[in-house]
Design an enzyme around this catalytic site. Structure first.
Site, PDB file in Angstrom:
ATOM      1  N   ASN A   4       8.345   8.822  28.025  1.00 13.07           N
ATOM      2  CA  ASN A   4       9.534   9.545  27.588  1.00 13.07           C
ATOM      3  C   ASN A   4       9.389  11.004  28.023  1.00 13.07           C
ATOM      4  OD1 ASN A   4      11.673  10.687  26.262  1.00 13.07           O
ATOM      5  ND2 ASN A   4      10.850  10.409  24.199  1.00 13.07           N
ATOM      6  N   LYS A   6      11.534  13.327  27.968  1.00 13.83           N
ATOM      7  CA  LYS A   6      12.339  14.268  27.180  1.00 13.83           C
ATOM      8  C   LYS A   6      13.052  15.252  28.130  1.00 13.83           C
ATOM      9  CE  LYS A   6       9.180  13.503  23.421  1.00 13.83           C
ATOM     10  NZ  LYS A   6       8.672  13.906  22.118  1.00 13.83           N
ATOM     11  N   HIS A  90      15.762   8.062  18.908  1.00  9.05           N
ATOM     12  CA  HIS A  90      14.509   8.817  18.874  1.00  9.05           C
ATOM     13  C   HIS A  90      14.590   9.833  17.729  1.00  9.05           C
ATOM     14  CE1 HIS A  90      11.389  11.675  19.956  1.00  9.05           C
ATOM     15  NE2 HIS A  90      10.843  10.688  20.638  1.00  9.05           N
ATOM     16  N   GLU A  92      13.869  12.838  17.520  1.00 10.65           N
ATOM     17  CA  GLU A  92      14.448  14.148  17.879  1.00 10.65           C
ATOM     18  C   GLU A  92      15.974  14.067  17.874  1.00 10.65           C
ATOM     19  OE1 GLU A  92      12.114  14.593  21.429  1.00 10.65           O
ATOM     20  OE2 GLU A  92      10.359  14.880  20.148  1.00 10.65           O
ATOM     21  N   GLU A 164       7.446   5.460  15.618  1.00  2.63           N
ATOM     22  CA  GLU A 164       6.978   6.808  15.933  1.00  2.63           C
ATOM     23  C   GLU A 164       6.998   7.646  14.658  1.00  2.63           C
ATOM     24  OE1 GLU A 164       7.485   7.710  20.377  1.00  2.63           O
ATOM     25  OE2 GLU A 164       9.322   8.313  19.379  1.00  2.63           O
ATOM     26  N   GLY A 170       4.230  15.036  19.205  1.00  4.03           N
ATOM     27  CA  GLY A 170       4.012  16.359  19.795  1.00  4.03           C
ATOM     28  C   GLY A 170       3.119  17.266  18.971  1.00  4.03           C
ATOM     29  N   SER A 210       1.742  11.395  19.941  1.00  2.00           N
ATOM     30  CA  SER A 210       0.488  11.944  20.448  1.00  2.00           C
ATOM     31  C   SER A 210      -0.449  10.895  21.051  1.00  2.00           C
ATOM     32  CB  SER A 210      -0.227  12.748  19.352  1.00  2.00           C
ATOM     33  OG  SER A 210       0.571  13.842  18.948  1.00  2.00           O
ATOM     34  N   GLY A 231       5.079  10.738  25.166  1.00  2.00           N
ATOM     35  CA  GLY A 231       5.815  11.951  25.509  1.00  2.00           C
ATOM     36  C   GLY A 231       4.960  12.868  26.376  1.00  2.00           C
ATOM     37  N   GLY A 232       4.351  13.870  25.756  1.00  2.00           N
ATOM     38  CA  GLY A 232       3.588  14.900  26.466  1.00  2.00           C
ATOM     39  C   GLY A 232       2.629  14.363  27.532  1.00  2.00           C
TER      40      GLY A 232
END
Ligand code: PGA
Length: 246
Positions: A4, A6, A90, A92, A164, A170, A210, A231-232
């Site tokens: 993802n 983002k 999601h 967010e 999640e 994050g 994470s 993600g990251g």
């Protein structure tokens, strides 16, 4: 293993990352790999990944097929841009853009109708976990986000769920494999209760929050964790590839 991205990466950066993933030796018999770039990068991803086994997803979608919905994108548009999947609900989107489980339900229905596979995200906040409401929150999110399919009693087995925990996204705080497994098992049981044994066993439940090269192995050892939404760590070729090789 779903990446993802983002709202990250320029076209040049995206090209480098996609070429890096594309040229790596991934054993697609062992792992399914998906990237979810921003809308404006979908076309590039579609061109670069043509002929590979790497799948593409949108990060969000409107439930309507077309019309006066400024700033939105339809299921068909995602399909035309090369997507087979779409991430929905999601945290967010839920927290920052006020998306509700009711709209996630409409979107999931529209995705299924259009032949896109929804990746429906659910997860509790830190406050909810501290107040010991995790299972209630997850149950309510599942009931509402998949309400129509529940009523009809037919959830396509291709649908993917992603657990999640909001407090782990994050933040560098991963749920321990045991904590994640406990919720995944709860979700699996919910699926079995609401559908049937086969659907419950077949539907894939991803963990997100994470996920890194150094924790993926332990997470994947859990019986009810079928993959990850990353993600990251999906923004760098090396770390994403090392996750795909868990
Ligand atoms: P993270 O994000 O891996 O950066 O925690 C996961 C997600 O939000 O899907």
């Amino acid at each position: 293993m779903a990446a993802n991205w983002k709202m990250n990466l320029s076209l040049d950066e995206a090209r480098d990352l996609l070429n890096g993933i594309k040229s790596a030796k991934i054993d697609f018999n062992k792992v399914e790999v998906l990237v979810a770039p921003p809308f404006t990068t979908l076309q590039l991803a579609n061109e670069l990944l043509a002929g590979t086994d790497i799948l593409i997803a949108g990060q969000n979608m409107h439930w309507g097929s077309k019309g006066a919905f400024t700033g939105e994108i339809s299921p068909l548009m995602l399909k035309e841009a090369g997507c087979s999947h779409v991430i929905l609900g999601h945290s967010e989107r839920r927290a920052l853009f006020f998306e509700t489980s009711e709209t996630v339900n409409q979107k999931a229905d529209a995705a299924i109708e259009a032949g896109l596979i929804p990746i429906v995200c659910i997860g509790e906040t830190l406050k909810e976990r501290e107040e010991k409401k995790t299972f209630d929150v997850i149950r309510t999110q599942l009931n509402k986000s998949l309400k129509t399919s529940c009523k009809l009693g037919n959830l396509p087995q291709s649908v993917i769920l992603a657990y999640e925990p909001v407090w782990a996204i994050g933040t560098g705080k991963t749920a321990t494999p045991e904590v994640a497994q406990e919720v995944h098992l709860f979700i699996r049981r919910w699926l079995i209760e609401n559908f049937d044994h086969n659907t419950g066993e077949t539907i894939r439940i991803l963990y997100g929050g994470s996920v890194k090269p150094d924790n993926i192995k332990e997470l994947m050892l859990q019986p009810d964790i079928d993959g990850a939404l990353i993600g990251g760590a999906s923004l760098k070729t090396d770390s994403f590839l090392s996750i795909t090789k868990f």
